[in-house]
Design a protein around this motif. Sequence first.
Motif, PDB file in Angstrom:
ATOM      1  N   ARG A  91       0.826  -1.207   0.000  1.00  0.00           N
ATOM      2  CA  ARG A  91       0.000   0.000   0.000  1.00  0.00           C
ATOM      3  C   ARG A  91       0.863   1.260   0.000  1.00  0.00           C
ATOM      4  N   LEU A  92       1.973   1.237   0.744  1.00  0.00           N
ATOM      5  CA  LEU A  92       2.849   2.403   0.805  1.00  0.00           C
ATOM      6  C   LEU A  92       3.408   2.735  -0.567  1.00  0.00           C
ATOM      7  N   ARG A  93       3.838   1.731  -1.308  1.00  0.00           N
ATOM      8  CA  ARG A  93       4.558   1.950  -2.559  1.00  0.00           C
ATOM      9  C   ARG A  93       3.664   2.019  -3.795  1.00  0.00           C
ATOM     10  N   HIS A  94       2.488   1.443  -3.732  1.00  0.00           N
ATOM     11  CA  HIS A  94       1.688   1.318  -4.954  1.00  0.00           C
ATOM     12  C   HIS A  94       0.310   1.962  -4.895  1.00  0.00           C
ATOM     13  N   THR A  95      -0.134   2.413  -3.724  1.00  0.00           N
ATOM     14  CA  THR A  95      -1.505   2.931  -3.613  1.00  0.00           C
ATOM     15  C   THR A  95      -1.538   4.310  -2.965  1.00  0.00           C
ATOM     16  N   GLY A  96      -2.584   5.049  -3.296  1.00  0.00           N
ATOM     17  CA  GLY A  96      -2.894   6.304  -2.642  1.00  0.00           C
ATOM     18  C   GLY A  96      -4.350   6.291  -2.244  1.00  0.00           C
ATOM     19  N   PHE A  97      -4.695   6.995  -1.156  1.00  0.00           N
ATOM     20  CA  PHE A  97      -6.057   6.997  -0.641  1.00  0.00           C
ATOM     21  C   PHE A  97      -6.544   8.432  -0.428  1.00  0.00           C
ATOM     22  N   VAL A  98      -7.804   8.662  -0.786  1.00  0.00           N
ATOM     23  CA  VAL A  98      -8.473   9.937  -0.536  1.00  0.00           C
ATOM     24  C   VAL A  98      -9.797   9.616   0.146  1.00  0.00           C
ATOM     25  N   ALA A 107      -1.705  20.548  12.739  1.00  0.00           N
ATOM     26  CA  ALA A 107      -0.505  21.348  12.991  1.00  0.00           C
ATOM     27  C   ALA A 107       0.415  21.460  11.779  1.00  0.00           C
ATOM     28  N   LEU A 108       0.147  20.704  10.717  1.00  0.00           N
ATOM     29  CA  LEU A 108       1.047  20.685   9.566  1.00  0.00           C
ATOM     30  C   LEU A 108       0.543  21.585   8.448  1.00  0.00           C
ATOM     31  N   THR A 109       1.476  22.226   7.739  1.00  0.00           N
ATOM     32  CA  THR A 109       1.115  23.001   6.554  1.00  0.00           C
ATOM     33  C   THR A 109       0.748  22.054   5.418  1.00  0.00           C
ATOM     34  N   ALA A 110       0.172  22.624   4.352  1.00  0.00           N
ATOM     35  CA  ALA A 110      -0.185  21.817   3.185  1.00  0.00           C
ATOM     36  C   ALA A 110       1.052  21.089   2.647  1.00  0.00           C
ATOM     37  N   LEU A 111       2.169  21.790   2.595  1.00  0.00           N
ATOM     38  CA  LEU A 111       3.392  21.169   2.089  1.00  0.00           C
ATOM     39  C   LEU A 111       3.832  20.018   2.982  1.00  0.00           C
ATOM     40  N   GLN A 112       3.788  20.205   4.282  1.00  0.00           N
ATOM     41  CA  GLN A 112       4.200  19.154   5.213  1.00  0.00           C
ATOM     42  C   GLN A 112       3.265  17.946   5.152  1.00  0.00           C
ATOM     43  N   GLN A 113       1.971  18.204   4.922  1.00  0.00           N
ATOM     44  CA  GLN A 113       1.018  17.089   4.796  1.00  0.00           C
ATOM     45  C   GLN A 113       1.426  16.161   3.663  1.00  0.00           C
ATOM     46  N   SER A 119       8.258  10.755   3.075  1.00  0.00           N
ATOM     47  CA  SER A 119       9.405  10.505   3.946  1.00  0.00           C
ATOM     48  C   SER A 119       9.557   9.021   4.274  1.00  0.00           C
ATOM     49  N   TYR A 120       8.446   8.259   4.226  1.00  0.00           N
ATOM     50  CA  TYR A 120       8.514   6.833   4.521  1.00  0.00           C
ATOM     51  C   TYR A 120       9.109   6.031   3.365  1.00  0.00           C
ATOM     52  N   LEU A 121       9.292   6.675   2.214  1.00  0.00           N
ATOM     53  CA  LEU A 121       9.858   5.972   1.056  1.00  0.00           C
ATOM     54  C   LEU A 121      11.376   6.036   1.037  1.00  0.00           C
ATOM     55  N   GLY A 122      11.973   6.758   1.981  1.00  0.00           N
ATOM     56  CA  GLY A 122      13.423   6.840   2.048  1.00  0.00           C
ATOM     57  C   GLY A 122      14.033   7.732   0.981  1.00  0.00           C
ATOM     58  N   LEU A 123      13.279   8.715   0.487  1.00  0.00           N
ATOM     59  CA  LEU A 123      13.775   9.608  -0.553  1.00  0.00           C
ATOM     60  C   LEU A 123      14.621  10.725   0.060  1.00  0.00           C
ATOM     61  N   PRO A 124      15.527  11.309  -0.719  1.00  0.00           N
ATOM     62  CA  PRO A 124      16.296  12.464  -0.227  1.00  0.00           C
ATOM     63  C   PRO A 124      15.363  13.631   0.085  1.00  0.00           C
ATOM     64  N   ALA A 125      15.727  14.439   1.063  1.00  0.00           N
ATOM     65  CA  ALA A 125      14.878  15.540   1.512  1.00  0.00           C
ATOM     66  C   ALA A 125      14.537  16.500   0.380  1.00  0.00           C
ATOM     67  N   LYS A 126      15.494  16.777  -0.489  1.00  0.00           N
ATOM     68  CA  LYS A 126      15.253  17.710  -1.592  1.00  0.00           C
ATOM     69  C   LYS A 126      14.219  17.150  -2.557  1.00  0.00           C
ATOM     70  N   GLU A 127      14.307  15.864  -2.848  1.00  0.00           N
ATOM     71  CA  GLU A 127      13.336  15.239  -3.754  1.00  0.00           C
ATOM     72  C   GLU A 127      11.949  15.203  -3.122  1.00  0.00           C
ATOM     73  N   ILE A 128      11.889  14.936  -1.815  1.00  0.00           N
ATOM     74  CA  ILE A 128      10.600  14.928  -1.117  1.00  0.00           C
ATOM     75  C   ILE A 128       9.922  16.283  -1.252  1.00  0.00           C
ATOM     76  N   ARG A 164      -1.414  14.717  -1.557  1.00  0.00           N
ATOM     77  CA  ARG A 164      -0.696  13.779  -0.680  1.00  0.00           C
ATOM     78  C   ARG A 164      -0.751  12.367  -1.247  1.00  0.00           C
ATOM     79  N   ALA A 165      -1.897  11.993  -1.817  1.00  0.00           N
ATOM     80  CA  ALA A 165      -2.050  10.638  -2.348  1.00  0.00           C
ATOM     81  C   ALA A 165      -1.251  10.418  -3.627  1.00  0.00           C
ATOM     82  N   VAL A 166      -1.176  11.444  -4.494  1.00  0.00           N
ATOM     83  CA  VAL A 166      -0.543  11.238  -5.804  1.00  0.00           C
ATOM     84  C   VAL A 166       0.939  11.583  -5.815  1.00  0.00           C
ATOM     85  N   ALA A 167       1.437  12.238  -4.759  1.00  0.00           N
ATOM     86  CA  ALA A 167       2.852  12.618  -4.742  1.00  0.00           C
ATOM     87  C   ALA A 167       3.762  11.396  -4.830  1.00  0.00           C
ATOM     88  N   LYS A 168       3.283  10.253  -4.338  1.00  0.00           N
ATOM     89  CA  LYS A 168       4.069   9.010  -4.409  1.00  0.00           C
ATOM     90  C   LYS A 168       4.046   8.403  -5.802  1.00  0.00           C
TER      91      LYS A 168
END
Length: 250
Positions: A91-98, A107-113, A119-128, A164-168
């Motif tokens: 689900r983490l790697r292949h699916t998105g949910f709305v 407490a999080l901004t739109a960007l942080q959401q 971040s759970y995919l182990g990507l570099p911070a700049k790419e995230i 958030r769902a499609v960024a992956k």
Amino acid sequence: MRLLNSAMPVTLHASGIGKSFTSGSIVTPVLHDISLAIHPGELTLISGPSGCGKSTLLAILSGLQRPDRGSAIALGQDLAQLDRRALEQFRLRHTGFVFQGFNLFPALTALQQVELPLSYLGLPAKEIQQRAIEALEEVGLGARLKLRPAQLSGGEKQRVAIARAVAKAPELLFADEPTSALDATNGHIVIDILHRIARTRGTTVLCVSHDPRLISNADRVLAIEDGRILNDTFPPLQPALSVGPQEHFV
């Protein structure tokens, strides 16, 4: 009328799905021998009244629930054969949910959401950060990156959830009643975004709703009643609403 291309790959396949829920000594059947095949690059709508089994079917096809009978195969993988950890990774790697309720963190901004699941995919911070910005721009929120949910309208909150769902870049996108809490204008904007994601990204988008406004904006409509598929139709699409990076809606 649009016809399915039999040469297209099948990304979601259900075969003989049956599901019941038990409360004490009472067993309530919810799904009865559901079989279907869903293709990429299309928005498929499962439509029907409340309690007809559509959300249960979505949960089974996305791996959130297991069927009592039959099989649910996603991207060639029989979901029932995966243990809990493997299913979570799938689900983490292949699916998105709305979801209808947005499920945003106050407490999080739109960007942080949007950055959080990346971040759970182990990507570099700049790419995230770059992927999160691009996803928000895609849904017309490029100028709202630093706002928190309390500062956003309902339509904007749902678009953050879509970003958030499609960024992956998932192959499968599941939406459960994504327009039910929105007015007509924002409802059409959200369903148009989901449809555009299917077409431009080649994503398999599966949406469940009892909202009749969605029917004319779907590529395919599966009408469910009493846990059975009654009709499988391909309605003519209505003109899309344009949502660009600098457009904002309330």
